[in-house]
Design an enzyme around this catalytic site. Structure first.
Site, mmCIF file in Angstrom:
data_model
loop_
_atom_site.group_PDB
_atom_site.id
_atom_site.type_symbol
_atom_site.label_atom_id
_atom_site.label_comp_id
_atom_site.label_asym_id
_atom_site.label_seq_id
_atom_site.Cartn_x
_atom_site.Cartn_y
_atom_site.Cartn_z
ATOM 1 N N GLU A 276 0.809 -1.222 0.000
ATOM 2 C CA GLU A 276 0.000 0.000 0.000
ATOM 3 C C GLU A 276 0.844 1.274 0.000
ATOM 4 O O GLU A 276 0.791 2.071 0.947
ATOM 5 C CB GLU A 276 -0.964 -0.003 1.182
ATOM 6 C CG GLU A 276 -1.955 -1.152 1.157
ATOM 7 C CD GLU A 276 -3.009 -1.067 2.260
ATOM 8 O OE1 GLU A 276 -2.933 -0.144 3.097
ATOM 9 O OE2 GLU A 276 -3.927 -1.909 2.270
ATOM 10 N N GLU B 83 -5.342 -8.614 0.602
ATOM 11 C CA GLU B 83 -6.038 -8.334 1.860
ATOM 12 C C GLU B 83 -7.505 -8.106 1.556
ATOM 13 O O GLU B 83 -7.861 -7.435 0.582
ATOM 14 C CB GLU B 83 -5.504 -7.077 2.562
ATOM 15 C CG GLU B 83 -4.154 -7.218 3.224
ATOM 16 C CD GLU B 83 -3.732 -5.933 3.944
ATOM 17 O OE1 GLU B 83 -4.629 -5.122 4.310
ATOM 18 O OE2 GLU B 83 -2.521 -5.728 4.117
#
Length: 460
Positions: A168, A362
């Site tokens: 991320e 995720e």
């Protein structure tokens, strides 16, 4: 719907070093920017990762949870300050040995190790106290992180299934330098793009370092949390440029979108992009990771764009975009639940970047979990909302696969409750409940549901 996922599909779960390990002053580890950030009043209730889930001392029992769960892959991160604790860049063998033992135990259990090399815990010695110097604002950081990646790859080698360079980077740039939510919390709007470029550069350099030290056998990946929006097409496009294509295009196409330069020209001159950088960034990878939780609702506002704004913003260059409330239901994080958008995003990535395999790295839900004790004294956590969330998102993944999208895996976030960054310990995402006082683990209903799902829907 009868779902049998393709042979070799990875069913896994995920964690990150600072969120679970604790032992922040043991084994040669030194502070990260998140140690500093959490100890200076930037997290809910002043919570820190000092103890977290105490995984550093309990890793053997926690890996048995993975074995019980029946997953065939586990995604975890290397704590950089545990491996490279000092500015001279010398490796800490005690830290390397810790992660080597984890990899060996996973392989013993038949679980593929998926290693994230950078999950936000930049060593504090690479950044100034307030974040205004050093860190991802400096080009040198990309090279230092690449050196670290090479050290890890030399140690773990081809025992690792896949090395993921970054987790991320939008958070590491836009939340950390553009906004104030994440360490170092600079809040300097357009500086997010400088940090983003240096993260992109680190990705490319890390790919080179891993290949040089671990060879061609392990896969290479990067994990992005794309800003998925619905609403006004112009606003959606603006956010896509600023939050998504600023990473996707240089990594997968070897260039930044010209339109990104044009909409940010009043706040960023992009002079930090040096000759040859895009060639370094544009490295071949084996899979693209997607972290997906929810969507945003946006529209163009009537107010003008403020081209010179340098105020805190997680979307610099989009000051004329309004962010609207999303329809419910919502998770404990306040995030809406929109599994259709996961399907749509996988299909769109497949169309826009053809030939790039995808993994959902995720996906999960924060719930108000409570422990109940049965008449037999057995502790239970009934989390039916989480089960429904996981089921619907797995159905979305399967739908994308059935329509021709190359999705190779799904990782539930998370194996167990943990330190949820700025939210401290107030949000629980785990399949396993953690009592932070006693460190007792309690398998939630979702743990058993996911175990059965994997057994029932994996190709034989």
């Amino acid at each position: 719907m009868t779902m049998i996922f393709p042979k070799g599909f990875m069913f896994g779960t995920a964690t990150a070093a600072y969120q679970i390990e604790g032992a922040v002053a043991e084994g040669g580890r030194t502070p990260s920017i998140w140690d500093t950030f959490s100890h200076t009043g930037h997290t809910l209730n002043g919570d820190t990762g000092d103890v977290a889930d105490d995984f550093y001392h309990r890793w053997e029992d926690d890996l048995k949870l993975l074995r019980d769960l029946g997953v065939n892959a586990y995604r975890f991160s290397i704590g950089i300050p545990r491996v490279i604790p000092t500015p001279d860049g010398k490796p800490n063998q005690e830290g390397l040995d810790f992660y080597s033992r984890i990899v060996d135990r996973l392989l013993e259990y038949g679980i593929a190790p998926i290693v994230t090399l950078y999950h936000w815990d930049l060593p504090q010695y690479m950044a100034s106290g307030d974040g205004r110097e050093g860190g991802w604002l400096e080009r040198e950081t990309a090279y230092r992180i690449a050196d670290y990646a090479g050290i890890v790859a030399k140690c773990l080698g081809d025992r690792v299934h896949t090395y993921t360079t970054l987790n991320e980077p939008w958070c590491s740039a836009h939340l950390s330098y553009g906004g104030t939510e994440h360490a170092p919390g600079l809040g300097a709007g357009p500086l997010a793009f400088r940090a983003a470029h240096h993260l992109n550069l680190a990705h490319g350099l890390m790919c080179e370092a891993v290949r040089a030290e671990a060879g061609a056998k392990p896969g290479l990946s990067v994990t992005l949390n794309l800003q998925i929006c619905r609403g006004d097409a112009d606003a959606v496009h603006r956010v896509d440029l600023i939050g998504n294509r600023v990473f996707l295009d240089p990594m997968l196409r070897g260039r930044y979108p010209d339109e990104l330069f044009s909409i940010t020209k009043g706040i960023c001159d992009w002079g930090f992009v040096c000759d040859g950088d895009l060639d370094l960034i544009h490295q071949p990878i084996d899979v693209l990771g997607l972290n997906y939780y929810s969507t945003n609702l946006v529209k163009m506002s009537d107010r003008p764009q403020f081209p010179q704004s340098t105020e805190a913003s997680t979307a610099p260059g989009a000051s004329d975009v309004d962010w609207l409330p999303t329809a419910g239901p919502h998770t404990e994080m306040g995030w809406n639940i929109d599994p259709d958008a996961l399907y749509e995003t996988l299909v769109r990535l497949n169309d826009n970047y053809p030939g790039m395999p995808l993994v959902v790295t995720e996906n999960g839900m924060a719930c108000p979990d409570k422990v109940e004790v049965g008449t037999d004294g057995v502790k239970m956590v009934h989390d039916n909302d989480r089960i429904d969330y996981l089921r619907r998102h797995l159905e979305a993944v399967y739908r994308a696969i059935e329509e021709g999208t190359d999705v190779r895996g799904y990782f539930a976030w998370s194996l167990m409750d943990n330190f949820e960054w700025a939210f401290g310990y107030s949000k629980r995402f785990g399949l396993t409940y953690v009592d932070y006082e006693s460190q007792e683990r309690v398998k939630k209903d979702s743990f058993d549901w996911y175990r059965r799902f994997i057994a029932d829907h994996s190709a034989r």
